[in-house]
Scaffold this motif. Structure first.
Motif, PDB file in Angstrom:
ATOM      1  N   ASP A  99     -13.731  -7.119  62.013  1.00 25.21           N
ATOM      2  CA  ASP A  99     -13.905  -5.898  62.801  1.00 25.21           C
ATOM      3  C   ASP A  99     -14.973  -5.972  63.874  1.00 25.21           C
ATOM      4  O   ASP A  99     -15.126  -5.063  64.676  1.00 25.21           O
ATOM      5  N   LYS A 100     -15.752  -7.024  63.818  1.00 28.05           N
ATOM      6  CA  LYS A 100     -16.856  -7.089  64.781  1.00 28.05           C
ATOM      7  C   LYS A 100     -16.288  -7.062  66.204  1.00 28.05           C
ATOM      8  O   LYS A 100     -15.277  -7.715  66.479  1.00 28.05           O
ATOM      9  N   PRO A 101     -16.897  -6.288  67.116  1.00 26.44           N
ATOM     10  CA  PRO A 101     -16.353  -6.235  68.476  1.00 26.44           C
ATOM     11  C   PRO A 101     -16.166  -7.629  69.085  1.00 26.44           C
ATOM     12  O   PRO A 101     -16.994  -8.521  68.891  1.00 26.44           O
ATOM     13  N   ASP A 111     -22.227  -7.302  67.932  1.00 22.65           N
ATOM     14  CA  ASP A 111     -22.500  -5.863  67.882  1.00 22.65           C
ATOM     15  C   ASP A 111     -23.517  -5.456  68.946  1.00 22.65           C
ATOM     16  O   ASP A 111     -23.922  -4.300  69.011  1.00 22.65           O
ATOM     17  N   ARG A 143     -15.053  -5.727  76.884  1.00 23.71           N
ATOM     18  CA  ARG A 143     -14.981  -5.597  75.434  1.00 23.71           C
ATOM     19  C   ARG A 143     -13.511  -5.553  75.068  1.00 23.71           C
ATOM     20  O   ARG A 143     -12.827  -4.575  75.315  1.00 23.71           O
ATOM     21  N   ARG A 162     -18.210 -12.682  69.398  1.00 18.57           N
ATOM     22  CA  ARG A 162     -18.173 -11.598  68.423  1.00 18.57           C
ATOM     23  C   ARG A 162     -19.584 -11.057  68.307  1.00 18.57           C
ATOM     24  O   ARG A 162     -20.489 -11.774  67.885  1.00 18.57           O
ATOM     25  N   GLY A 175     -12.513  -3.731  69.535  1.00 20.42           N
ATOM     26  CA  GLY A 175     -13.681  -3.262  68.796  1.00 20.42           C
ATOM     27  C   GLY A 175     -13.783  -1.764  68.872  1.00 20.42           C
ATOM     28  O   GLY A 175     -13.264  -1.142  69.795  1.00 20.42           O
TER      29      GLY A 175
END
Ligand code: FAD
Lengths: 355, 496
Positions: free
Chosen positions: A257-259, A292, A311, A290, A314
């Motif tokens: 799930d990490k952006p 945050d 981006r 990857r 994410g």
């Protein structure tokens, strides 16, 4: 491949929307819907019934195809003639259409050698925001009559018009292909890339992930054997699988799930020291990260290496996933959008607020 | 052939105020207003048409240039950008109520970045000068118009110029990464990026080929390429031009993408041979020149393949040049084809249509018929690999009516190109020259869309107005004789 022409119906849908002043969300396979801002529109227009090849003469190295044609079917039809799309578009799932592939403007690992989507886009037939069917460019390789309104459709995410047909330049399939894998830590790999960018010769993919440098060689069998001997490394068995996993983002690097950020930088930028895990493609020119980290930090990082940051996937709320534009440039974008789509009908806000 | 507009009459005092404002914005000697100084700017490469501009501005810095554009914007005075003036369609043809903005003093190479294979230059830099500056790094700039010793890179971007190596390496648009433009109101905006792509719309593609009508190009970053390890040129004579055309299609169909693939017909190859003594076989009906480049192994493999195709297609005595001197000799005739033809007739008119390669034979036949019909001789040289024809119509401008006849002949050739799915211009642009044929290639909705795009960049219409895109009015007049997609064009407009 289905051969189905619903041009008139699609044009009517746009005309109706224009008459009602109600924006449209354009969808093909919806495989790229995650990319960009969410489109909130009262109407939806589905292109998938508008499909099939309009004109394909393999000896011309060009094809004209309807926007809703499934990407997979198109690639197979070309392969049957030993040809391919030069820009190696990703398929995110089986539903991708060629219209979506062109509109999103994404190119695969061979981009540095064979060009971007726009470089292969010779012409388009589109519906503009007034509901008019217009044709620009064509199948010929050189055409400077009138402004080039074809190429800007690549990467416009459908905001400038509905793509009915696209004419694309093709390339012959390479006679042979080999992928070499070498163990190299990041700095060494970046140094290798820097060196290889200076030297011509049979490369069509250079990517680094997890301490492994992957080199794809294509050309005449004798030529790539000679080059492979020069470069050294292990031969990868499922080379197609590897490059596809990179391009279609099915590689484990892309899970979780990490952006996911896409930074495009000058290829010889070296180690940009990103705030997260990194996959390097395009011989150093495209960095998947990857992280945050706040958007501003990644945008600054890309800009400091001459590039821009998107981006890609994410959850975090953000103005636009795409890199912000300078005010003067944004003004030209607004004016161009208004020139093609005066009421703002097509995919409003998909790229930036107000476009 | 004239720009599609009515020139404004400028009152003497308004004109004086305008010129004074320019004079204050520019250094000594950078504003030309005297007849004898203006004379060299009267025309570009379409030299049959001449017009003296109101003035010529030669700024030296970006700040001066922006100021000049702002003044023109404020006073509503048209601005015609000019690079080297080698354009063939009248793009830099002056307007009597406007100024020429010369980019000649913007001739600096700003940066060569060998690691990223980029060169950043000012617009007035000559095309060839970029490759010369990159040479020490083993790099070069690929698009090579025949005019490359003279034409400017700014002009190349404005025309999206091609060259003999575009088949493999692309046109100008495929080799430019970033440009800075000054907009109609004098703002500096960057389009594209130094990277493999840029954010937002691809306005960089739009500015390529925009003929000075959307913005003034003030800085360009181009992609450089490494020199190939080896280059070979093949010379293949044919005794039948249609067979040479078939050979072209066969080479492409075989999956070979030559670095260059050019054709000359009997008239042009004889003229070229007489001019530069390239060693061409003058008994041939057509000559193919095919350049292959890459690694030794690639070139060996392709040479074998191409030789066989040429032989099978009926080429009689194929020659292969491996060393630089002979290669240069093989190319010399082709590169000098225009001036060579210039020696055998008082005047020639160069056309620039592009067609799908498979229609080559048909279109050449049509050109032959037209030649008989008009009673004018025509020579054919072309970028055969990408279907870009350059018929050269021979005429004598001193004979009353011949220029007009040559123009009508040229117009008919372009119509023939459109009929087979081609285009009226592959690389020379529309300018003032092909405004009428634009009416055949595009319908009124498409032309209206072009005008809207122009207005998006230049709402006041001061950048090279009256060029590139015809008004619907002009098309209605012209359209009386023409039929588009089998329908009468512009049904909604009144007929005169
Ligand atoms: C002998 C000969 C051979 C040729 N061969 C070829 C060929 O092989 N391939 C080919 O493509 N062309 C060829 N040309 C045509 C011509 O050389 C090209 O079109 C060239 O790109 C024009 O460059 P220039 O600097 O002379 O531009 P100019 O003629 O000065 O201008 C051309 C157009 O560009 C605009 N312009 C110029 N500079 C700028 C700027 N900085 N910003 C905005 N607009 C600008 C002008 O307003 C005009 O509309 C040939 C011409 C000749 C005379």
């Amino acid at each position: 491949m289905q051969n189905n022409d619903i041009e008139k119906q699609l044009q009517e849908q746009v005309k109706d929307a224009a008459a009602a002043g109600e924006p449209l969300r354009i969808r093909g396979g919806d495989s790229r819907a995650f990319l960009g801002r969410a489109v909130v529109a009262p109407r939806m227009l589905d292109t998938r019934d508008h499909s099939g090849i309009v004109l394909y003469e393999p000896s011309e190295l060009a094809i004209t195809v309807r926007g809703g044609t499934p990407l997979r079917a198109l690639i197979d039809a070309l392969a049957a003639e030993h040809q391919e799309l030069p820009f190696e578009p990703p398929s995110f799932g089986d539903e991708s259409t060629i219209g979506g592939a062109v509109a999103s403007g994404l190119a695969g690992p061979r981009r540095p050698w064979n060009g971007a989507v726009r470089d292969a886009l010779l012409g388009v037939k589109l519906v503009n925001g007034k509901g008019e069917v217009l044709q620009f460019g064509g199948q010929v390789m050189k055409n400077v009559a009138g402004y080039d309104l074809s190429r800007p459709m690549a990467g416009a995410h459908g905001t400038l018009g509905l793509l009915l047909e696209v004419s694309l330049k093709l390339k012959p399939l390479p006679p042979a292909s080999v992928t070499l894998v070498r163990e190299e830590e990041k700095h060494a790999a970046l140094e290798t890339m820097r060196r290889l960018y200076q030297r011509p010769g049979n490369l069509s993919g250079v990517a680094w992930i997890d301490g492994l440098l992957h080199l794809r060689l294509e050309g005449y069998p004798e030529a790539i054997e000679a080059r492979a001997a020069e470069l050294g490394g292990e031969r990868l068995d499922d080379a197609d699988g590897f490059w596809r996993s990179l391009n279609d983002q099915t590689h484990p690097f892309f899970s979780g799930d990490k952006p996911l950020w896409r930074l495009v930088v000058k290829p010889a930028s070296g180690d940009i020291d990103p705030p997260g895990e990194e996959l390097i493609d395009w011989i150093g020119g495209q960095r998947w990260i990857r992280s945050d980290e706040i958007p501003l930090a990644l945008r600054r990082l890309a800009a400091s290496h001459g590039g821009h940051a998107t981006r890609f996937r994410g959850a975090t709320e953000i103005d636009s996933p795409f890199h912000p534009l300078e005010p003067g440039l944004m003004a030209l974008h607004r004016n161009l959008k208004r020139a093609l789509d005066p009421q703002g009908l097509f995919n409003p806000g998909r790229m930036y607020e107000g476009l | 052939m004239q720009p599609d507009r009515t020139p404004a009459t400028i009152p003497a005092d308004a004109r004086r105020r305008f010129l004074n404002a320019l004079r204050r914005a520019l250094p000594e000697g950078a504003l030309l207003t005297e007849a004898e100084e203006l004379h060299p700017y009267e025309c570009d490469g379409l030299s049959a048409y001449r017009q003296v501009p109101m003035a010529v501005a030669l700024p030296d810095t970006l700040a001066q240039l922006q100021q000049v554009v702002r003044i023109c914007h404020h006073h509503d005075i048209p601005v015609v950008a000019r690079g080297a003036g080698t354009g063939l369609s009248g793009g830099a043809y002056p307007l009597e109520d406007g100024i020429i903005l010369s980019l000649a003093r913007f001739n600096r190479i700003l940066d060569i970045d060998p690691a990223n294979r980029l060169a950043t230059v000012e617009p007035g830099v000559r095309n060839l000068a970029i490759s010369e500056a990159a040479e020490p790094y083993g790099l070069y700039y690929a698009p090579d118009p025949s005019s490359q010793i003279a034409c400017s890179i700014g002009g190349n971007v404005a025309e999206n110029s091609g060259g003999v190596h575009c088949l493999k390496y692309g046109l100008t648009v495929n080799n430019v990464r970033q440009v800075k433009i000054v907009t109609a109101d004098g703002e500096l905006v960057t389009l594209g990026a130094e990277t493999f792509d840029g954010p937002g719309y691809d306005l960089l593609a739009l500015i390529n080929g925009s003929e000075g009508m959307l913005g003034i190009i003030v800085e360009i970053t181009v992609l450089l390429r490494p020199r190939a390890a080896r280059t070979t040129v093949l010379l293949a004579p044919f005794d039948d031009i249609a067979r040479a055309g078939d050979a072209v299609a066969a080479i492409i169909a075989a999956g070979v993408v030559p670095a260059g693939l050019e054709m000359m017909d009997k008239l042009t190859l004889e003229a070229a041979e007489a001019f530069v003594h390239a060693g061409y076989p003058t008994d041939a009906e057509a000559l193919l020149i095919c350049e292959l480049d890459g690694s030794d192994i690639d070139v060996d493999a392709e040479t074998v393949a191409v030789k066989k195709i040429l032989h099978d297609a009926g080429a009689s005595d194929i020659r292969v040049a491996d060393d630089a001197a002979e290669r240069a000799r093989f190319w010399a005739g082709r590169k000098a084809a225009f001036p060579a033809v210039g020696r055998i007739a008082p005047d020639y008119y160069c056309m620039d249509g592009t067609i799908p390669r498979r229609h080559l034979g048909k279109v050449l036949e049509r050109i032959g018929q037209l030649s008989g019909q008009y009673g004018l001789t025509v020579g054919n040289v072309f970028h055969a690999g990408d279907g870009n024809l350059h018929p050269l119509i021979l005429f004598d401008a001193n004979q009353p009516g011949e220029l007009e006849k040559a123009e009508r002949f040229g117009g008919d050739i372009l119509e023939a190109c459109i009929e087979v799915g081609g285009t009226i211009t592959g690389e020379h642009g529309v300018g003032i020259e092909k405004l009428d044929q634009m009416c055949s290639q595009f319908d009124s909705a498409e032309l209206t869309q072009f005008h809207a795009v122009k207005a998006a960049f230049d709402p006041k219409g001061i950048l090279n107005p009256g060029k590139g895109v015809p008004t619907l009015h002009r098309c209605a007049e012209f359209g009386m004789m023409h039929v588009h997609h089998g329908e009468l064009p512009f049904p909604e407009l009144p007929r005169f």
